[in-house]
Design a protein around this motif. Structure first.
Motif, PDB file in Angstrom:
ATOM      1  N   THR A 191      -9.159   5.666  10.852  1.00  0.00           N
ATOM      2  CA  THR A 191      -8.605   4.336  10.413  1.00  0.00           C
ATOM      3  C   THR A 191      -7.377   4.526   9.241  1.00  0.00           C
ATOM      4  N   HIS A 192      -7.721   5.871   8.742  1.00  0.00           N
ATOM      5  CA  HIS A 192      -7.060   5.906   7.546  1.00  0.00           C
ATOM      6  C   HIS A 192      -7.123   5.250   5.884  1.00  0.00           C
ATOM      7  N   TYR A 206      -3.736  -7.865   5.187  1.00  0.00           N
ATOM      8  CA  TYR A 206      -3.373  -8.207   6.435  1.00  0.00           C
ATOM      9  C   TYR A 206      -2.283  -7.259   6.330  1.00  0.00           C
ATOM     10  N   ASP A 207      -0.981  -7.932   6.194  1.00  0.00           N
ATOM     11  CA  ASP A 207       0.939  -7.046   5.916  1.00  0.00           C
ATOM     12  C   ASP A 207       0.452  -5.822   5.950  1.00  0.00           C
ATOM     13  N   ALA A 208      -0.585  -5.628   4.860  1.00  0.00           N
ATOM     14  CA  ALA A 208      -0.424  -4.497   4.482  1.00  0.00           C
ATOM     15  C   ALA A 208      -1.194  -3.589   5.676  1.00  0.00           C
ATOM     16  N   CYS A 209      -2.358  -3.802   6.439  1.00  0.00           N
ATOM     17  CA  CYS A 209      -2.623  -3.516   7.215  1.00  0.00           C
ATOM     18  C   CYS A 209      -2.338  -3.434   8.190  1.00  0.00           C
ATOM     19  N   ASP A 221       1.872   0.883  11.666  1.00  0.00           N
ATOM     20  CA  ASP A 221       3.239   0.324  12.558  1.00  0.00           C
ATOM     21  C   ASP A 221       4.085   2.003  11.479  1.00  0.00           C
ATOM     22  N   GLN A 222       3.616   2.303  10.676  1.00  0.00           N
ATOM     23  CA  GLN A 222       3.973   3.497   9.858  1.00  0.00           C
ATOM     24  C   GLN A 222       3.306   4.496  10.196  1.00  0.00           C
ATOM     25  N   GLY A 223       1.595   4.768  10.700  1.00  0.00           N
ATOM     26  CA  GLY A 223       0.755   5.456   9.942  1.00  0.00           C
ATOM     27  C   GLY A 223       0.612   6.101   9.022  1.00  0.00           C
ATOM     28  N   ASP A 224       0.341   5.333   7.722  1.00  0.00           N
ATOM     29  CA  ASP A 224       0.361   5.939   6.018  1.00  0.00           C
ATOM     30  C   ASP A 224      -1.066   4.868   6.059  1.00  0.00           C
ATOM     31  N   PRO A 225      -1.309   5.891   5.387  1.00  0.00           N
ATOM     32  CA  PRO A 225      -3.124   5.699   4.404  1.00  0.00           C
ATOM     33  C   PRO A 225      -2.494   4.539   4.212  1.00  0.00           C
ATOM     34  N   LEU A 226      -3.786   3.511   4.332  1.00  0.00           N
ATOM     35  CA  LEU A 226      -3.795   2.038   3.301  1.00  0.00           C
ATOM     36  C   LEU A 226      -3.706   1.903   1.859  1.00  0.00           C
TER      37      LEU A 226
END
Length: 462
Positions: free
Chosen positions: A363-364, A390-393, A398-403
């Motif tokens: 899940t990065h 929550y918004d960052a998750c 959506d972007q497929g970037d690491p949290l």
């Protein structure tokens, strides 16, 4: 398919064990009937109710008798119960002393006491296997105390945990089952000698002393009252087996899912050809876990049958008693099989620590979102911290970037945590294992073991 898997040459050892079958087969059962009749004769001789010589001859007859099982079967089918048939054969073998056999007893006295002896010995086998399984789980929890993996709720990754913590959860249930067994034994291993209607009218004065001596001879508890139609003791024994197999099935379910290719975190012990497919060469099915689960489902139904069989009419039941004749042996066989499968499977379980770590990264960093939220909460307040993370998750998904990358672009989080390095530190799964190690230590200690956690950390490469 055979009519009965428990005695099948093909399936017998998948649904039972030779040791448990030996406790419940026809020969053992008839032997128990004879044992109870002899114990009754000895007890009555001690009280002077029957001649000592008669009791001695009954014992001698029991030691030399060759029971005609075919005749037993025919007479049992005719009478409906096996005690009169065995009394016929044993009294004949004992000659004149046979007239003192079965003195004051009723059929159910002998059958219930024989069942109590079987259940007592069967529970001792179960206890031994539980203790052996407990040792296996202690070793597993100890070895993997610090092995990080994804904890899952609702089949979704939740928070990091350790495989040792998971094994310790399994261990704690087995520990409770050992304790439960010791608690129920005095309520289950109880003799029965009450006469036709439970009043001991057939022997009169001294009947309770006779009852006590019979139980003493057999190593059973003396009943508080006649339990011809009060079947809670035996029902509790089978319900207990339902609890044991239920816990085994929970373990098996975890293992089966973790064995799946998509998880790949564990595998059952490798034995050439075990779990193989007739057409797909790559298959390695978790056979032990599957058998544990199947057995637990059957035992659960047997528990329900025993609950129903408790509802008995007046002083002697008109059918519910017979349910026990089917349920009790089968429930013990299935439980013994489940424990055997579990010991084999868990003692050689292959744990893939590398795959567990890879799954933590699927899940990065989302799996440690709570870590960031709780670290930011003292500065932002819990609710605002939750909303921001929550918004960052959602953005990370959506972007497929690491949290961690998303969070490092959030000034509120960076400020609350004290810099980007702290943000990234809080996104490391190994840093958010909570008290899993201490909880493993406690579970092992409560199981009667000690461990050197410093040595463990070195051995585990952490």
């Amino acid at each position: 398919m055979p009519g009965l898997v428990f005695s099948s040459a093909l399936f017998g050892n998948m649904f039972g064990t030779e040791e448990m079958r030996a406790l419940f087969n026809d020969s053992a059962l008839v032997g128990r009937y004879i044992e109870v009749e002899c114990a009754l004769a000895r007890a009555q001789a001690r009280l002077g109710v029957i001649p000592v010589d008669a009791a001695d001859e009954i014992m001698a007859a029991a030691s030399r008798i060759h029971v005609d099982m075919d005749l037993m079967r025919k007479e049992t089918e005719n009478v409906g119960y096996p005690i009169l048939p065995i009394v016929h054969q044993l009294s004949k073998e004992a000659g004149d002393a046979g007239g003192y056999l079965h003195w004051g007893a009723t059929t159910q006295d002998i059958m219930d006491t024989a069942t109590a002896l079987q259940v007592r010995d069967a529970l001792n086998v179960i206890r031994r296997d539980l203790v052996e399984l407990r040792e296996i789980l202690v070793s597993l929890a100890l070895k993997h105390r610090n092995t990080p993996m994804a904890g899952r709720t609702h089949l979704q990754q939740a928070l990091p945990t350790t495989f040792g913590n998971k094994a310790a959860v399994w261990l704690s249930a087995i520990d409770r089952h050992v304790t439960r067994l010791d608690q129920i034994m005095p309520r289950v291993a109880v003799g029965q000698f009450s006469g036709a209607s439970g009043t001991l009218a057939s022997v009169g004065e001294g009947g309770l002393e006779m009852q006590a001596l019979l139980c003493e001879e057999l190593g059973l508890e003396q009943p508080a009252m006649c339990w011809h139609v009060a079947r809670d003791g035996l029902a509790e024994a089978v319900a207990y087996l339902g609890l044991v197999t239920g816990s085994l099935a929970k373990i098996a379910t975890d293992v089966m899912i973790m064995c799946s290719v998509e998880f790949g975190e564990v595998a059952e012990p490798f034995v050439h050809g075990r779990g193989a497919s007739s057409t797909m060469p790559q298959k390695r099915n978790p056979i032990s876990s599957e058998m544990i689960l199947a057995g637990a489902k059957i035992v659960r139904q047997h528990v329900a049958a025993m609950m129903d069989a408790m509802i008995q009419d007046f002083e002697r039941a008109t059918g519910p008693w017979h349910v026990e004749w089917v349920v009790i042996p089968e429930a013990f066989l299935l439980t013994a099989a489940g424990l055997t499968h579990a010991k084999f499977m868990l003692s050689g379980l292959i744990v893939d620590k590398k795959r567990m770590r890879q799954n933590l990264d699927l899940t990065h960093g989302l799996i440690v979102a709570e870590s960031v939220m709780m670290a930011a909460a003292p500065k932002l307040g819990r609710q605002l911290a939750h909303e921001v993370v929550y918004d960052a998750c959602r953005a990370a998904l959506d972007q497929g970037d690491p949290l961690a990358d998303i969070l490092c672009n959030n000034k509120e989080i960076v400020s609350a945590l004290g810099g980007e390095d702290q943000v990234r530190a809080h996104c490391e799964p190994e840093a958010y294992l909570g008290l899993s190690g201490q909880m493993v230590d406690r579970a092992i200690a409560l199981s009667g073991h000690t461990q050197n956690t410093q040595d463990l950390e070195t051995a585990d490469g952490l």
